[in-house]
Design a protein around this motif. Structure first.
Motif, PDB file in Angstrom:
ATOM      1  N   ALA A  98      68.682  26.968  17.192  1.00  0.00           N
ATOM      2  CA  ALA A  98      68.799  28.144  18.038  1.00  0.00           C
ATOM      3  C   ALA A  98      69.625  29.192  17.303  1.00  0.00           C
ATOM      4  O   ALA A  98      70.491  28.878  16.483  1.00  0.00           O
ATOM      5  CB  ALA A  98      69.482  27.768  19.356  1.00  0.00           C
TER       6      ALA A  98
ATOM      7  N   PHE B  97      64.520  27.485  19.974  1.00  0.00           N
ATOM      8  CA  PHE B  97      63.679  28.637  19.690  1.00  0.00           C
ATOM      9  C   PHE B  97      62.863  28.397  18.422  1.00  0.00           C
ATOM     10  O   PHE B  97      63.071  29.053  17.396  1.00  0.00           O
ATOM     11  CB  PHE B  97      64.537  29.892  19.543  1.00  0.00           C
ATOM     12  CG  PHE B  97      65.282  30.256  20.782  1.00  0.00           C
ATOM     13  CD1 PHE B  97      64.763  31.189  21.667  1.00  0.00           C
ATOM     14  CD2 PHE B  97      66.494  29.645  21.097  1.00  0.00           C
ATOM     15  CE1 PHE B  97      65.448  31.521  22.825  1.00  0.00           C
ATOM     16  CE2 PHE B  97      67.180  29.961  22.250  1.00  0.00           C
ATOM     17  CZ  PHE B  97      66.656  30.903  23.121  1.00  0.00           C
TER      18      PHE B  97
ATOM     19  N   PRO C  15      62.822  35.931  19.685  1.00  0.00           N
ATOM     20  CA  PRO C  15      62.779  36.066  21.139  1.00  0.00           C
ATOM     21  C   PRO C  15      63.389  37.364  21.639  1.00  0.00           C
ATOM     22  O   PRO C  15      63.130  37.777  22.772  1.00  0.00           O
ATOM     23  CB  PRO C  15      63.576  34.854  21.628  1.00  0.00           C
ATOM     24  CG  PRO C  15      64.495  34.524  20.501  1.00  0.00           C
ATOM     25  CD  PRO C  15      63.714  34.844  19.253  1.00  0.00           C
TER      26      PRO C  15
END
Length: 416
Positions: free
Chosen positions: A30, A65, A140
């Motif tokens: 992440a 992610f 993102p």
């Protein structure tokens, strides 16, 4: 319809993978600093999902992610390592003998093609991680789009299901290896539940911002997320969509009978057939499959058993639809399904199968015989050419037996 791959496979590769093979993704780390706006939004989506579904979280989940490319590469590698060729062959035999796929299909490649186009985020039951995969690009950013929000809500519903019902406990090797119909039914409950919550969230979001839905459609089209890729065989597309579309209808039917408490109860008293999914009133009435026993059948020396299972209404419908002129006739013929036994054997490059079906009423039996007879002209004393052999059928004592065999002599023996 937003297609995505949850933490497990969802179609008759089901025979080998659904409820048996988990897909823990070696996601990229992440971001060291997730934008506060994104963290706040995801926490808000989780709170909204909890409020909509009425299930309480029992543990903290992680968020990852992974890039789309990394996710697909990992899943393709896992696919190649964990799915032996003999299991792929077994799956192919199931489809081929039912006239649903051509004998020369490369099922493994077809599934890889499908997989590479459909990943949009998933909850992983093994690592208890929400994998957020951006629809466009790999970053993102600071905020999820409405499309990404709906996927997150869907997947967080799976997380709540896992916390409250232990999804892995619903997925037994016996079901995945030997009961594709029941596997599909349980998947339909799981996905239908999450789809219902997602739909309610989307309706509420669209009502507060009518232009948001149009924006989501445009994003979906740009990302290629609305439909399976071109060239995927119809049976695989229908398998892929059934847990979401018919699963949603099933969940709505059960919800109308008793609200979310009734849905919760369904995770304990699981649906056992796709008939119950296609006709929720049968699930609510406790109507299961009528037992049919073909264990005494033996095609002879050299023939190895491949399948001994219940075909179920969904796969029976697809088989009849592959032969009938109109799908509506196939639906009419199979709606009265009551139970069956389906056995498949292989001898070298030859396949043989026996399917014996019982129906709910004599009228249902007559309707099936009419439609199937018109579609195949295979009822005794006649047989019909079928695949590389013959197809023969007989109605006896309210049951219908259908035999596919390399020659008429073997077919006659299996007809009994």
């Amino acid at each position: 319809m937003i297609n995505h791959w949850p933490g497990r496979w969802i179609s008759l590769l089901a025979v080998c993978l659904v409820f048996a093979l988990s897909l823990p993704v070696a996601a990229q780390d992440a971001p060291s600093e997730i934008p506060p706006t994104l963290v706040e939004q995801m926490m808000g989506l989780e709170a909204a999902t909890i409020a909509l579904r009425g299930l309480q979280p029992t543990f903290e989940i992680d968020r990852a992610f992974p890039t789309r490319a990394d996710t697909i590469a990992y899943l393709e590698d896992l696919f190649s390592r964990e799915l032996p060729q003999d299991q792929l062959d077994r799956s192919e035999d199931f489809y081929v003998v039912l006239n649903l796929l051509p004998a020369d299909i490369d099922l493994g490649q077809v599934y890889l093609d499908l997989l590479s186009s459909q990943v949009a985020g998933f909850y992983d039951t093994d690592t208890q991680t929400m994998n957020v995969i951006p629809m466009m690009g790999d970053d993102p950013g600071g905020k999820l789009s409405l499309l990404e929000q709906t996927i997150y809500v869907h997947e967080y519903t799976h997380a709540l299901q896992d916390m409250n019902f232990d999804l892995d406990s619903l997925r037994t090797d016996d079901i995945s290896n030997n009961r594709p119909d029941q596997s599909l039914a349980i998947t339909a409950l799981i996905e239908g539940d999450a789809t219902a919550v997602m739909q309610v969230y989307l309706q509420e979001a669209a009502s507060s911002n009518p232009l948001a839905a149009l924006s989501m459609l445009a994003e979906s089209a740009a990302a290629g997320a609305l439909l399976p890729p071109a060239g995927i065989p119809d049976i695989l597309t229908r398998e892929l969509l059934l847990p979401y579309e018919e699963g949603l209808n099933f969940v709505l039917g059960v919800w109308n009978d008793g609200g979310w408490e009734a849905i919760d109860a369904a995770f304990v008293n699981l649906p056992t057939t796709t008939e119950q999914i296609l006709h929720p009133e049968k699930y609510l009435a406790g109507e299961g499959a009528i037992p049919v026993d073909l264990s005494a059948l033996d095609p002879g020396e050299g023939w190895a058993p491949v399948w001994d299972t219940t075909l179920g209404e969904f796969y029976l419908l697809e088989h009849v639809a592959s032969l009938a002129e109109f799908r509506t006739a196939a639906v009419r013929a199979t709606t009265g399904w009551g139970g069956d036994s389906f056995r498949v054997w292989r001898n070298g490059d030859q396949l043989a199968s026996v399917l014996e079906i019982v129906f709910d009423t004599p009228e249902d039996t007559a309707e099936f015989v009419e439609v199937y007879g018109e579609a195949t002209e295979a009822f005794a004393p006649e047989c019909a050419a079928y695949l590389n052999g013959v197809l023969c059928a007989v109605e006896r004592d309210g049951a219908v037996r259908i035999v596919a065999a390399p020659d008429a002599g073997m077919a006659a023996s299996l007809l009994g």
